[in-house]
Design a protein around this motif. Structure first.
Motif, PDB file in Angstrom:
ATOM      1  N   ARG A  57     -79.324  37.827 -11.059  1.00 34.90           N
ATOM      2  CA  ARG A  57     -80.418  37.543 -10.121  1.00 34.90           C
ATOM      3  C   ARG A  57     -81.675  38.347 -10.409  1.00 34.90           C
ATOM      4  O   ARG A  57     -82.645  38.284  -9.648  1.00 34.90           O
ATOM      5  CB  ARG A  57     -79.960  37.833  -8.695  1.00 34.90           C
ATOM      6  CG  ARG A  57     -78.808  36.961  -8.223  1.00 34.90           C
ATOM      7  CD  ARG A  57     -78.306  37.395  -6.868  1.00 34.90           C
ATOM      8  NE  ARG A  57     -77.882  38.794  -6.889  1.00 34.90           N
ATOM      9  CZ  ARG A  57     -77.337  39.414  -5.827  1.00 34.90           C
ATOM     10  NH1 ARG A  57     -77.172  38.743  -4.697  1.00 34.90           N
ATOM     11  NH2 ARG A  57     -76.975  40.670  -5.922  1.00 34.90           N
ATOM     12  N   GLY A  58     -81.672  39.125 -11.484  1.00 34.57           N
ATOM     13  CA  GLY A  58     -82.860  39.899 -11.811  1.00 34.57           C
ATOM     14  C   GLY A  58     -82.898  41.273 -11.183  1.00 34.57           C
ATOM     15  O   GLY A  58     -83.930  41.941 -11.196  1.00 34.57           O
ATOM     16  N   SER A  59     -81.787  41.703 -10.604  1.00 35.98           N
ATOM     17  CA  SER A  59     -81.669  43.066 -10.095  1.00 35.98           C
ATOM     18  C   SER A  59     -80.730  43.820 -11.028  1.00 35.98           C
ATOM     19  O   SER A  59     -79.662  43.306 -11.396  1.00 35.98           O
ATOM     20  CB  SER A  59     -81.111  43.074  -8.669  1.00 35.98           C
ATOM     21  OG  SER A  59     -82.048  42.496  -7.774  1.00 35.98           O
ATOM     22  N   TYR A  60     -81.098  45.019 -11.393  1.00 33.90           N
ATOM     23  CA  TYR A  60     -80.384  45.742 -12.439  1.00 33.90           C
ATOM     24  C   TYR A  60     -79.826  47.072 -11.933  1.00 33.90           C
ATOM     25  O   TYR A  60     -80.415  47.730 -11.066  1.00 33.90           O
ATOM     26  CB  TYR A  60     -81.320  46.005 -13.626  1.00 33.90           C
ATOM     27  CG  TYR A  60     -81.834  44.740 -14.266  1.00 33.90           C
ATOM     28  CD1 TYR A  60     -81.190  44.170 -15.359  1.00 33.90           C
ATOM     29  CD2 TYR A  60     -82.972  44.102 -13.766  1.00 33.90           C
ATOM     30  CE1 TYR A  60     -81.654  43.000 -15.948  1.00 33.90           C
ATOM     31  CE2 TYR A  60     -83.450  42.924 -14.344  1.00 33.90           C
ATOM     32  CZ  TYR A  60     -82.779  42.385 -15.423  1.00 33.90           C
ATOM     33  OH  TYR A  60     -83.239  41.222 -15.996  1.00 33.90           O
ATOM     34  N   ARG A  61     -78.692  47.435 -12.505  1.00 36.14           N
ATOM     35  CA  ARG A  61     -78.102  48.741 -12.221  1.00 36.14           C
ATOM     36  C   ARG A  61     -77.476  49.286 -13.496  1.00 36.14           C
ATOM     37  O   ARG A  61     -77.131  48.542 -14.411  1.00 36.14           O
ATOM     38  CB  ARG A  61     -77.044  48.648 -11.122  1.00 36.14           C
ATOM     39  CG  ARG A  61     -75.859  47.772 -11.451  1.00 36.14           C
ATOM     40  CD  ARG A  61     -74.859  47.746 -10.302  1.00 36.14           C
ATOM     41  NE  ARG A  61     -73.754  46.833 -10.547  1.00 36.14           N
ATOM     42  CZ  ARG A  61     -72.669  47.148 -11.267  1.00 36.14           C
ATOM     43  NH1 ARG A  61     -72.551  48.363 -11.814  1.00 36.14           N
ATOM     44  NH2 ARG A  61     -71.699  46.259 -11.443  1.00 36.14           N
ATOM     45  N   ALA A  62     -77.337  50.587 -13.540  1.00 33.85           N
ATOM     46  CA  ALA A  62     -76.732  51.228 -14.712  1.00 33.85           C
ATOM     47  C   ALA A  62     -75.238  50.935 -14.739  1.00 33.85           C
ATOM     48  O   ALA A  62     -74.583  50.881 -13.690  1.00 33.85           O
ATOM     49  CB  ALA A  62     -76.981  52.730 -14.681  1.00 33.85           C
ATOM     50  N   SER A  63     -74.697  50.717 -15.924  1.00 37.05           N
ATOM     51  CA  SER A  63     -73.252  50.534 -16.075  1.00 37.05           C
ATOM     52  C   SER A  63     -72.587  51.901 -16.200  1.00 37.05           C
ATOM     53  O   SER A  63     -73.254  52.948 -16.134  1.00 37.05           O
ATOM     54  CB  SER A  63     -72.958  49.701 -17.328  1.00 37.05           C
ATOM     55  OG  SER A  63     -73.187  50.478 -18.495  1.00 37.05           O
TER      56      SER A  63
END
Length: 257
Positions: A57-63
């Motif tokens: 959805r275009g929202s990012y988080r660190a793996s």
């Protein structure tokens, strides 16, 4: 300094500080970067596995990949400190060179060692490397390594024969790794250097994950088939002591003293 690298690291640091996924626009404002630049950099980080596009959805988080890298480094430092008493004990028991190794790709790296007091001994150096499939500590680590995709599995890799004893056949290596997991230790029968044999066992951390290997190596004139079982008993005991230390237990509690 490479600007692309700097921007990528800045994005990773920002995402690592966020508890929730964040969009491109907010990241661009926070870091003073153009939205298109942020988007391109994020896509590269997603491809490398360091960032996750939340549900696309275009929202990012660190793996967790950064955590995994840090955990590997911490484990190496912890293992060196925890292993030293057991390494000295193993040296006294066997009088052969003692190695502490970790897996780095398809190679083992010697993170610590104690030299044999004997005038003729196996040569190696801290920071040195060897093909994992050729040495005892390496074969142990390959045997317990988390299974990668089949095409990347070490038994499918093309292997060079360094001596007549080097295992280069994929099926034979698969059997060898299975045997190592069953018996709990590995043997190098002159597979890296024809005149040097070795025996090694896996070291686990507090979660039961294999993080390193400890082994002994020496000239084939001293390490012979008839003595392998005794050496295997010694290296597995040393590995157990280190594992207990890593797990926060007192290694002397066991009745194996």
């Amino acid at each position: 300094m490479n600007n692309t690298l700097v921007k990528g690291l800045q994005l990773l640091e920002e995402l690592a500080d966020r508890e929730e996924a964040v969009g491109v626009s907010e990241l661009a404002v926070q870091l003073g970067m153009g939205k298109s630049n942020v988007h391109r950099t994020l896509q590269a980080l997603v491809e490398l596995g360091y960032v996750i596009n939340e549900d696309g959805r275009g929202s990012y988080r660190a793996s967790l990949k950064m955590w995994e890298l840090g955990a590997r480094m911490i484990a190496r430092l912890d293992v060196r400190q925890a292993a030293l008493p057991a390494m000295h004990w193993l040296l006294e028991e066997t009088r052969e060179t003692v190695h502490l190794s970790v897996l780095d790709g398809e190679q083992v790296m010697y993170v610590d060692k104690l030299d044999s007091p004997e005038p003729v001994r196996a040569y190696s150096e801290i920071g040195g490397r060897a093909p994992a499939y050729c040495v005892a500590t390496g074969k142990v680590l390959l045997a317990w390594r988390e299974r990668p995709q089949p095409s990347l599995h070490p038994v499918n890799s093309k292997r060079e024969a360094f001596t007549p004893a080097t295992i280069t056949d994929a099926a034979e290596m698969t059997q060898e790794l299975a045997r190592i997991r069953t018996q709990g230790y590995a043997v190098n029968r002159g597979e890296w250097r024809a005149s040097v044999w070795g025996v090694a066992a896996p070291i686990t951390d507090g979660t039961g994950r294999v993080v390193a290997a400890i082994g002994v190596s020496g000239p084939a004139t001293r390490i012979k088939p008839a003595g392998i079982r005794l050496l295997a008993k010694a290296v597995t005991e040393a590995a157990r002591r280190i594992a207990n230390t890593l797990a926060g237990h007192d290694a002397a509690v066991s009745g194996a003293e």
